[in-house]
Design an enzyme around this catalytic site. Structure first.
Site, PDB file in Angstrom:
ATOM      1  N   LYS A  31     -16.143  20.388   1.574  1.00 37.02           N
ATOM      2  CA  LYS A  31     -17.368  19.914   2.224  1.00 37.02           C
ATOM      3  C   LYS A  31     -17.276  18.422   2.533  1.00 37.02           C
ATOM      4  CE  LYS A  31     -20.119  23.651   2.078  1.00 37.02           C
ATOM      5  NZ  LYS A  31     -20.742  24.239   3.277  1.00 37.02           N
ATOM      6  N   THR A  34     -23.466  19.927   0.971  1.00 34.24           N
ATOM      7  CA  THR A  34     -24.096  20.193  -0.324  1.00 34.24           C
ATOM      8  C   THR A  34     -24.360  18.883  -1.057  1.00 34.24           C
ATOM      9  OG1 THR A  34     -23.555  20.914  -2.574  1.00 34.24           O
ATOM     10  CG2 THR A  34     -21.740  20.770  -1.045  1.00 34.24           C
ATOM     11  N   SER A  58     -15.456  20.132  -7.330  1.00 33.98           N
ATOM     12  CA  SER A  58     -14.586  21.307  -7.312  1.00 33.98           C
ATOM     13  C   SER A  58     -13.819  21.251  -5.997  1.00 33.98           C
ATOM     14  CB  SER A  58     -15.388  22.611  -7.369  1.00 33.98           C
ATOM     15  OG  SER A  58     -16.020  22.833  -6.113  1.00 33.98           O
ATOM     16  N   TYR A  88     -13.919  23.429  -3.751  1.00 32.48           N
ATOM     17  CA  TYR A  88     -14.888  23.811  -2.722  1.00 32.48           C
ATOM     18  C   TYR A  88     -15.664  22.578  -2.247  1.00 32.48           C
ATOM     19  CZ  TYR A  88     -19.795  24.629  -1.608  1.00 32.48           C
ATOM     20  OH  TYR A  88     -21.048  24.540  -1.070  1.00 32.48           O
ATOM     21  N   HIS A  89     -16.146  21.781  -3.198  1.00 28.33           N
ATOM     22  CA  HIS A  89     -16.906  20.589  -2.813  1.00 28.33           C
ATOM     23  C   HIS A  89     -16.030  19.620  -2.018  1.00 28.33           C
ATOM     24  CE1 HIS A  89     -19.603  22.065  -6.058  1.00 28.33           C
ATOM     25  NE2 HIS A  89     -20.530  21.553  -5.292  1.00 28.33           N
TER      26      HIS A  89
END
Lengths: 527, 120
Positions: free
Chosen positions: A283, A233, A277, A279-280
């Site tokens: 990644k 992302t 975050s 989540y990031h």
């Protein structure tokens, strides 16, 4: 137009070296693998011009040959498509095939003649249900989807219900399906979901990071020549306040570090990541794991740094209600434009967080499918970890809200309002933003085809159907965020309501323009 | 269109060792990110120094014997050949400016020509 008159395709000159059908293992002297090549070296006399040889899995009759000698243009296995040369009946496996992107891509590739296989554990369906939400575009069960794909589009999809963490079963499936490209969408894609509490953060990082890590080992052992298209992302980079451009993964060679009256080229060093975050963070961890696996084992991967995706349309999913892909609008899984259109349809103000001046890269669903297809057609070289920034333009969140409002008011007669809310996230609300996204256009022939106004128009058309607006009504209480990065548990408060008059004022002002879209004029003319 | 020459084991003697012009060879590999980022610079230098220095790249994994005979230990490695003889070698990513300095040292008119280009 005959093949002869057609312009040369962008991947015409790639050779077997890049092709997933090549069998290099044990034949080419891979520096990091220490694979023995003695047996094959004997085949080559010391004064031969050819220094390496390999075999083709699709054309075993060629025997051992120089893999740098045959181009895609020359090879009968590579056939011309609108997205470059593509392997005939190319076998593509989609991990997370039941999701928003996975299902759309399955039909897209199937209609191009690919042999599509895929796995899913229905995580997304479960997680959306766990939050009490639902996809506002109703989707069929997988068995029905598969049936409809076959009946309506003639596409056979080889599907298994497998969790990416179930390595034994996934490995067995990979060995059976022998994918020539693997598109990895089997990650939990939500920043707010990862910020709910410790359990959710851990689940996101476990699924994403460990799932990918296990996959890399599996690919090493089963399909090392297959390219991995891994979804990252743009959010991995963050938004540095210095205004430093967001390069495609690595610094260019001309970026120089000056220190202590000396200088060094930064070329090829991964740029700093600044995830926003947990989540990031997952990644970013993937980025390093994939990069290392390419380096150690000669895997090849595109790490696709995708901008915020939105939209509902591809020719295949729009073909029949049973083929539709999901569309989430809740605070956890609803991406910003999708959420805005749903809000506009049921008459609640579009909600922007904080100043609303956060700038992001965006890409419409159909453009994203094209990008991925182009990357599948042009695999990286053995060992190459490549990063592309996949977006078609960038906008501030406020401007996007204004585009949605404009389309809603002018074409659908909706009295769309915009309001600013407290920002539950920890992020810069006003910041410079200079993403570099040249590789897809320059090296892979991608041109954005869907301007935001057009996709937003299509979204209104679909979402205003009574059976869908009814489903938005049912879940509209889940759109406003209550997941705070700080851990607070409360609804966000409104800072400012932008009335229609305020908005009109703003639309008249010079501020209202879409100049950031590089191809805007061209695209608008072509429609 | 590519301006940088693709050197291979097969054309190395002809294109590099027997070249009348000085030759800059970038020994590179696909798994090496600094090598990947160097590619566009080699293209630009090939145009900039056209007629004065031959600029090109050699993929070391596709040409292991050539790699070994020049004892390439890391990449990218840049070697400058004059009349078939190695005159300078640099390891690791180099900025375009650093490579220009390497080339200008053997092209006496280099600075002059670039200044003219910059002014135009």
């Amino acid at each position: 137009m005959s093949q002869k008159d057609a312009p040369k395709l962008h991947n015409a000159d790639l050779t077997c070296w890049n092709c997933p059908a090549i069998d290099l293992a044990g034949k080419v002297d891979f520096r990091a693998c220490g694979q023995s090549t003695e047996a094959f070296r004997k085949e080559l006399s010391d004064d031969s011009d050819i220094q390496i040889m390999a075999e083709c899995k699709r054309r075993p009759e060629l025997g051992l040959f120089d893999p740098t000698g045959i181009t895609y243009e020359q090879c009968p296995e590579w056939v011309s498509t609108p997205y470059g040369y593509m392997l005939k009946d190319m076998r593509v496996m989609i991990l997370g095939i039941d999701g928003y992107l996975g299902w759309t891509l399955a039909l897209w590739l199937g209609s191009l003649g690919c042999k599509v296989s895929g796995i899913d554990n229905y995580n997304r369906r479960d997680q959306v249900m766990e939050r009490g939400a639902h996809t506002i575009v109703p989707i069929a069960k997988m068995t029905e989807r598969l049936h409809a794909a076959k009946e309506l589009l003639g596409i056979d999809i080889n599907f298994r219900r497998i969790d990416i963490a179930d390595r034994a079963r996934l490995r067995e499936f990979i060995e059976e399906a022998k994918p020539e490209a693997i598109v990895h969408y089997a990650e939990i894609p939500s920043a707010p979901y990862s910020m709910i509490d410790a359990e959710h953060a851990i689940e996101v990082q476990r699924n994403n990071t460990l799932g990918t890590l296990g996959l890399l080992f599996m690919m090493r052992d089963t399909v090392p020549e297959t390219s991995l298209l891994k979804l990252g992302t743009m959010g991995e980079y963050g938004a540095p306040l210095t205004g430093r451009p967001l390069f495609e993964g690595m610094f260019p060679a001309d970026a120089v570090l000056h220190w202590d009256n000396r200088e060094w080229s930064m070329g090829g060093e991964l740029t700093p990541r600044n995830p926003v975050s947990f989540y990031h963070v997952s990644k970013v961890q993937d980025t390093y794991n994939v990069y290392e696996a390419c380096k150690y084992w000669w895997l090849r991967s595109f790490d696709v740094m995708q901008g915020v995706i939105y939209g509902v349309h591809t020719p295949q999913v729009a073909d029949d209600p049973r083929l539709r892909t999901r569309l989430d609008i809740d605070e956890w899984f609803g991406t910003v434009v999708n959420r805005f259109v749903a809000q506009a349809v049921v008459g609640i103000p579009l909600t922007i967080y904080g100043a609303g001046e956060q700038k992001r890269g965006f890409i419409a669903l159909e453009d994203a499918m094209e990008c991925i297809t182009r990357l599948i057609c042009s695999p990286p070289e053995p060992g190459q970890y490549a990063v592309v920034n996949q977006m078609s333009g960038y906008y501030s969140v406020r401007k996007l809200a204004e585009i949605v409002a404009k389309v809603g008011r002018e074409h659908f007669g909706l009295p769309v309002k915009i309001q600013r809310l407290e920002n539950p996230r920890v992020e810069a609300e006003k910041h410079p933003f200079e993403p570099i996204y040249k590789k897809l256009p320059d090296e892979f022939g991608f041109e954005p085809k869907v301007p935001p106004e057009e996709e937003i128009y299509r979204m209104f058309e679909l979402l205003m159907r009574p059976e869908i607006s009814e489903r938005i009504e049912q879940k509209k209480h889940l759109i406003l965020p209550k997941t705070w990065w700080s851990g607070e548990k409360r609804r966000v408060e409104t800072i400012e309501a932008l009335t229609e008059e305020t908005l009109k004022e703003r639309l008249r002002s010079d501020e209202y323009q879409f100049a950031e879209h590089p191809e805007r004029e061209k695209i608008l003319k072509s429609h | 269109m590519s301006h940088a020459v693709r050197f291979t084991g097969a054309n190395f003697a002809e294109e590099v060792l027997r070249s009348d012009l000085p030759v800059l060879v970038d020994f590179w590999a696909s798994w090496c990110l600094p090598s990947q980022e160097t590619k566009p610079i080699m293209e630009e230098l090939a145009v900039e120094y056209e007629g004065r220095v031959k600029v090109g790249m050699l993929q070391i994994d596709q040409n292991p014997r050539t790699r070994d005979s020049y004892q390439i230990e890391g990449c990218p490695t840049f070697i400058l050949f004059v009349k078939g003889v190695e005159v300078q070698r640099r390891k690791g990513a180099q900025s375009k400016q650093a490579l220009r300095e390497m080339l200008d040292a053997i092209c006496s008119d280099g600075h002059e020509k670039r200044r003219v280009q910059n002014n135009s």
